[in-house]
Write an enzyme that holds these catalytic residues in place. Structure first.
Site, mmCIF file in Angstrom:
data_model
loop_
_atom_site.group_PDB
_atom_site.id
_atom_site.type_symbol
_atom_site.label_atom_id
_atom_site.label_comp_id
_atom_site.label_asym_id
_atom_site.label_seq_id
_atom_site.Cartn_x
_atom_site.Cartn_y
_atom_site.Cartn_z
ATOM 1 N N LYS A 119 -60.799 -8.581 -38.108
ATOM 2 C CA LYS A 119 -59.454 -8.899 -38.594
ATOM 3 C C LYS A 119 -58.536 -7.839 -37.991
ATOM 4 O O LYS A 119 -58.295 -6.788 -38.587
ATOM 5 C CB LYS A 119 -59.465 -8.847 -40.126
ATOM 6 C CG LYS A 119 -58.300 -9.535 -40.769
ATOM 7 C CD LYS A 119 -58.592 -9.781 -42.236
ATOM 8 C CE LYS A 119 -57.331 -10.226 -42.961
ATOM 9 N NZ LYS A 119 -56.788 -11.501 -42.489
HETATM 10 N N1 PPE Z 1 -58.567 -16.748 -41.078
HETATM 11 C C1 PPE Z 1 -57.539 -15.927 -40.749
HETATM 12 C C2 PPE Z 1 -57.037 -15.918 -39.358
HETATM 13 C C3 PPE Z 1 -56.998 -15.095 -41.728
HETATM 14 O O1 PPE Z 1 -56.005 -14.273 -41.389
HETATM 15 C C4 PPE Z 1 -57.491 -15.149 -43.052
HETATM 16 C C5 PPE Z 1 -56.903 -14.285 -44.120
HETATM 17 C C6 PPE Z 1 -58.560 -16.026 -43.336
HETATM 18 C C7 PPE Z 1 -59.059 -16.813 -42.329
HETATM 19 C C8 PPE Z 1 -59.192 -16.087 -44.693
HETATM 20 O O2 PPE Z 1 -59.940 -14.930 -44.940
HETATM 21 P P1 PPE Z 1 -60.198 -14.377 -46.421
HETATM 22 O O3 PPE Z 1 -58.890 -13.947 -46.952
HETATM 23 O O4 PPE Z 1 -61.157 -13.270 -46.242
HETATM 24 O O5 PPE Z 1 -60.788 -15.497 -47.201
HETATM 25 N N2 PPE Z 1 -55.554 -13.917 -43.920
HETATM 26 C C9 PPE Z 1 -54.979 -12.793 -44.612
HETATM 27 C C10 PPE Z 1 -53.644 -12.383 -44.002
HETATM 28 C C11 PPE Z 1 -52.497 -13.291 -44.270
HETATM 29 C C12 PPE Z 1 -51.151 -12.686 -43.906
HETATM 30 O O6 PPE Z 1 -50.191 -13.460 -43.857
HETATM 31 O O7 PPE Z 1 -51.037 -11.482 -43.710
HETATM 32 C C13 PPE Z 1 -54.869 -13.066 -46.099
HETATM 33 O O8 PPE Z 1 -54.895 -14.219 -46.531
HETATM 34 O O9 PPE Z 1 -54.759 -12.087 -46.835
#
Ligand code: PPE
Length: 320
Positions: free
Chosen positions: A159
């Site tokens: 990330k």
């Molecule tokens: N894919 C991406 C690209 C992504 O950024 C997130 C979270 C997810 C999947 C889901 O991952 P998880 O939260 O572990 O289930 N995105 C984070 C950032 C968003 C933002 O706008 O900043 C979040 O949801 O916190």
């Protein structure tokens, strides 16, 4: 979405006033995207505010940092305690939490290893990421013309800050075209993920979701949804999905920390199922919501309860 300010931010080992958490314009991460981050949420539970799957988020933060050669100058336990201290000091009951690890000031050029590694953790109240109505009624999504970053150019498993330019392109395109979210395909044309969410499709009572090899992040909400669905006796299959399988699905939903669980009612102007949140989306979402708020004992170990020190001023809160 405008940030709703809290009082304090944890920056390199200390709590500083919100407006003093600053960096130099020659910060390496600002120029080259050399940073990694997490998005977490804390919810009100019967035991007090609790951070959802805190350890898993911090574990992913350390892995993301390692993949981009950034040694974090704190232990996981120190960052965990710092987060508790931050939430207690800001007297937050429910919040979004943003730990950030980035290459700081002092050296320019692409070689990053001489730049200091800085760490900050901020927390603030953040409401429904794709809107209250979207969460309730479902959103309209557009398949992006931008492909998700391939795993042979960057590391979608991490990330990392720089990756998000890909999400920004997709989000702006979708938004300008009148949709609330983008769904990106991978470089082979299979479904990957949303700009900040994982994707699920429900077909004939089974739940399908793209594998990590489709350049999707191993989302922590995704993992939780898979477990909840299996505990409900539903079959969950990880496999590549063709674009039209989304159009033809009975239900589609997105998952992420910010978004939580959001039904998708339309994709590229095709109505999904009945055009409203379907029964499986609703049931999985209901159990997920119970788990987040500490109301389902099966998932109690997903919650890291914030210690709010009794009788001591919140600002002096020590590690849990
Ligand atoms: N894919 C991406 C690209 C992504 O950024 C997130 C979270 C997810 C999947 C889901 O991952 P998880 O939260 O572990 O289930 N995105 C984070 C950032 C968003 C933002 O706008 O900043 C979040 O949801 O916190």
């Amino acid at each position: 979405m405008e940030v709703e300010q809290a009082d304090l931010i944890w920056h390199n080992g200390e709590l500083v006033a919100w407006e003093d958490a600053k960096v130099h314009v020659l910060t390496h991460g600002l120029h080259y995207g050399t940073g990694v981050f997490e998005g977490e949420r804390a919810y009100e539970t019967p035991k007090g505010p609790a951070i959802f799957r805190h350890r898993e988020h911090l574990d992913r933060l350390f892995k993301s940092a390692e993949l981009y050669y950034m040694p974090i100058p704190y232990t996981l336990e120190e960052l965990r305690a710092a987060t508790h201290e931050l939430i207690a000091a800001n007297e937050l009951r429910e919040c979004y939490i943003r730990p950030l690890v980035f290459r700081g000031y002092g050296h320019m050029g692409l070689y990053p290893l001489d730049s200091p590694v800085e760490v900050s953790i901020a927390a603030w109240p953040w409401g429904a990421y794709l809107g209250e109505e979207g969460k309730r009624e479902g959103i309209r999504a557009k398949v992006s013309s931008w492909r998700r970053i391939p795993h042979d150019a960057l590391i979608p498993h991490a990330k990392a800050c720089g990756h998000y330019l890909n999400s920004v392109l997709a989000k702006v395109e979708a938004s300008k075209a009148g949709y609330q979210e983008a769904i990106l395909l991978d470089s082979h044309g299979f479904v990957s993920e949303g700009s900040a969410e994982n994707v699920f499709a429900v077909c004939d009572g089974r739940i399908l979701t793209p594998p990590q090899t489709a350049s999707a992040l191993d989302g922590i909400v995704r993992r939780s949804i898979v477990q909840i669905a299996r505990d409900l006796g539903l079959e969950v299959i990880e496999r590549d999905l063709a674009r039209a399988e989304l159009y033809l699905a009975d239900e589609v939903f997105l998952s992420g920390t910010g978004a939580e669980l959001v039904p998708v009612r339309e994709i590229d102007d095709h109505r999904i199922g009945a055009g409203r949140p379907g029964p499986i989306t609703t049931e999985v979402g209901r159990v997920f919501d119970q788990a987040l708020h500490g109301r389902d004992s099966r998932y109690a170990d997903w919650l890291d309860v914030v210690e709010l020190p009794a009788g001591r001023p919140a600002r002096m809160a020590g590690p849990a």
